[in-house]
Design a protein around this motif. Structure first.
Motif, mmCIF file in Angstrom:
data_model
loop_
_atom_site.group_PDB
_atom_site.id
_atom_site.type_symbol
_atom_site.label_atom_id
_atom_site.label_comp_id
_atom_site.label_asym_id
_atom_site.label_seq_id
_atom_site.Cartn_x
_atom_site.Cartn_y
_atom_site.Cartn_z
ATOM 1 N N GLY A 1 -15.311 11.332 -30.664
ATOM 2 C CA GLY A 1 -14.784 12.640 -30.258
ATOM 3 C C GLY A 1 -14.545 12.665 -28.755
ATOM 4 O O GLY A 1 -14.769 13.680 -28.093
ATOM 5 N N ASN B 1 -12.400 12.501 -20.711
ATOM 6 C CA ASN B 1 -13.207 13.030 -19.597
ATOM 7 C C ASN B 1 -14.336 12.092 -19.215
ATOM 8 O O ASN B 1 -14.696 11.985 -18.043
ATOM 9 N N ASP C 1 -11.155 9.803 -32.200
ATOM 10 C CA ASP C 1 -10.944 11.259 -32.174
ATOM 11 C C ASP C 1 -9.925 11.611 -33.259
ATOM 12 O O ASP C 1 -8.957 10.875 -33.467
ATOM 13 N N ALA D 1 -16.133 11.488 -37.092
ATOM 14 C CA ALA D 1 -17.517 11.010 -37.143
ATOM 15 C C ALA D 1 -17.947 10.684 -38.570
ATOM 16 O O ALA D 1 -18.694 9.730 -38.787
ATOM 17 N N HIS E 1 -20.241 13.504 -27.175
ATOM 18 C CA HIS E 1 -20.242 14.617 -26.213
ATOM 19 C C HIS E 1 -19.382 15.759 -26.724
ATOM 20 O O HIS E 1 -18.164 15.610 -26.894
HETATM 21 C C1 LIG Z 1 -15.089 19.753 -26.818
HETATM 22 S S1 LIG Z 1 -14.096 18.369 -27.096
HETATM 23 C C2 LIG Z 1 -15.045 17.134 -26.242
HETATM 24 C C3 LIG Z 1 -14.207 15.999 -25.735
HETATM 25 C C4 LIG Z 1 -14.976 14.948 -24.916
HETATM 26 N N1 LIG Z 1 -16.008 14.316 -25.727
HETATM 27 C C5 LIG Z 1 -15.576 15.553 -23.684
HETATM 28 O O1 LIG Z 1 -16.794 15.669 -23.599
HETATM 29 O O2 LIG Z 1 -14.814 15.927 -22.794
HETATM 30 C C6 LIG Z 1 -14.439 18.019 -28.790
HETATM 31 C C7 LIG Z 1 -13.703 16.792 -29.323
HETATM 32 O O3 LIG Z 1 -14.240 16.464 -30.608
HETATM 33 C C8 LIG Z 1 -13.182 16.118 -31.452
HETATM 34 N N2 LIG Z 1 -13.643 16.319 -32.834
HETATM 35 C C9 LIG Z 1 -13.602 17.464 -33.579
HETATM 36 N N3 LIG Z 1 -14.135 17.220 -34.806
HETATM 37 C C10 LIG Z 1 -14.549 15.931 -34.818
HETATM 38 C C11 LIG Z 1 -15.164 15.097 -35.795
HETATM 39 N N4 LIG Z 1 -15.473 15.569 -37.021
HETATM 40 N N5 LIG Z 1 -15.426 13.801 -35.473
HETATM 41 C C12 LIG Z 1 -15.129 13.325 -34.236
HETATM 42 N N6 LIG Z 1 -14.514 14.073 -33.278
HETATM 43 C C13 LIG Z 1 -14.245 15.363 -33.552
HETATM 44 C C14 LIG Z 1 -12.028 17.021 -31.018
HETATM 45 O O4 LIG Z 1 -10.772 16.515 -31.420
HETATM 46 C C15 LIG Z 1 -12.210 17.026 -29.502
HETATM 47 O O5 LIG Z 1 -11.487 16.005 -28.868
#
Ligand SMILES: C[S@@+](CC[C@H](N)C(=O)[O-])C[C@H]1O[C@@H](n2cnc3c(N)ncnc32)[C@H](O)[C@@H]1O
Length: 256
Positions: free
Chosen positions: A39, A44, A60, A89, A107
């Motif tokens: 994710g 970032n 992602d 995930a 994160h």
């Molecule tokens: C709040 S952002 C955080 C992005 C990055 N990790 C950061 O800390 O800047 C949440 C991220 O999780 C991803 N996401 C949402 N559901 C997810 C899942 N089931 N498995 C993995 N990633 C997921 C979204 O696409 C998004 O890019």
């Protein structure tokens, strides 16, 4: 109202993560680590970690985020070290190797997955069995309660405080928040040993950005204040985010 910059708000996480990766380089004997950022969004954390000399795979589900990641990595001259893969995930091992990574980042993701325990277990299963580091960052319940109350939304603050998922109402954009105890239990259930827990964005989500931008040296002073408060359980209880650093059992901890 504007808030202090994202870099300042996550300085504590970057510093803790950098120290953990330096220790992992020493214990693994590899200068270039394989890192998985689950994710990881637009990078970032992935791009700064690649800048330290490591190879980062970002998984992602969002094609837009992966497009942004690719562009950001290219602009930083790190295209060869950052790989974006579409996946999530729960289906992690459809797209990456189980047991193939020195460190995994998770994160801002456990808030969104259907089953946080299952999601975290998958993330941890991506670590090398002989030794690996988990960096987990998730939204904190106490920070949301404090934030809603200070904005004058007292009923929402009380709703979040009494809810199972830490949400302040139907229009809350965050699907789930966690207490430090909940995160400790989730990580403990994976068999990893918790090396450190930090409160993140204790003050910087509450302070108006203008105060930080106009006062000389205020950015640095705020960053130092955040770092000083991060390890205190009293401030962790009201932090906007909580960061857990954990290691596979038997990994040497910090040099003292
Ligand atoms: C709040 S952002 C955080 C992005 C990055 N990790 C950061 O800390 O800047 C949440 C991220 O999780 C991803 N996401 C949402 N559901 C997810 C899942 N089931 N498995 C993995 N990633 C997921 C979204 O696409 C998004 O890019």
């Amino acid at each position: 109202m504007s808030r202090p910059s994202a870099t300042l708000r996550t300085a504590v996480v970057r510093e803790v993560l950098q120290g953990a990766l330096e220790r992992r380089v020493k214990t693994s004997g590899r200068d270039t680590l394989e890192i998985l950022d689950t994710g990881g969004g637009t990078g970032n954390f992935a791009v700064p970690v690649a800048r330290l000399g490591h190879r980062v795979t970002v998984v992602d589900p969002s094609p837009n985020a992966l497009f942004g990641l690719e562009r950001r990595a290219a602009e930083a001259g790190l295209a060869g070290q950052v790989r974006g893969v579409q996946g999530d995930a729960s289906g992690l091992f459809d797209v990456v190797e189980r047991g193939g990574y020195d460190a995994v980042l998770c994160h801002g993701v456990l808030e969104y997955v259907d089953d946080p325990a299952e999601g975290l277990r998958n993330v941890v299963d991506a670590l090398r069995p002989e030794g690996g580091t988990l960096s987990l960052l998730a939204a904190g319940l106490g920070g949301a309660v404090l934030g809603r109350a200070l904005a004058g939304h007292f009923t929402e603050a009380r709703t979040a405080l009494g809810s199972d998922d830490g949400r302040w109402g139907e229009s809350d954009p965050m699907p789930r928040r966690f207490t430090a105890e909940q995160l400790r239990a989730l990580v403990g259930a994976t068999g990893l040993e918790i090396a450190a827990l930090h409160g993140v964005r204790v003050f910087s989500d509450l302070v108006p950005g203008a105060l930080v931008d106009t006062e000389p040296d205020a950015q640095e002073a705020l960053a130092r204040l955040e770092a000083a408060a991060a390890e205190s359980p009293a401030f962790q209880a009201v932090a906007s985010q909580l960061h857990v650093l954990a290691e596979t059992a038997g990994t040497p901890q910090k040099d003292h």
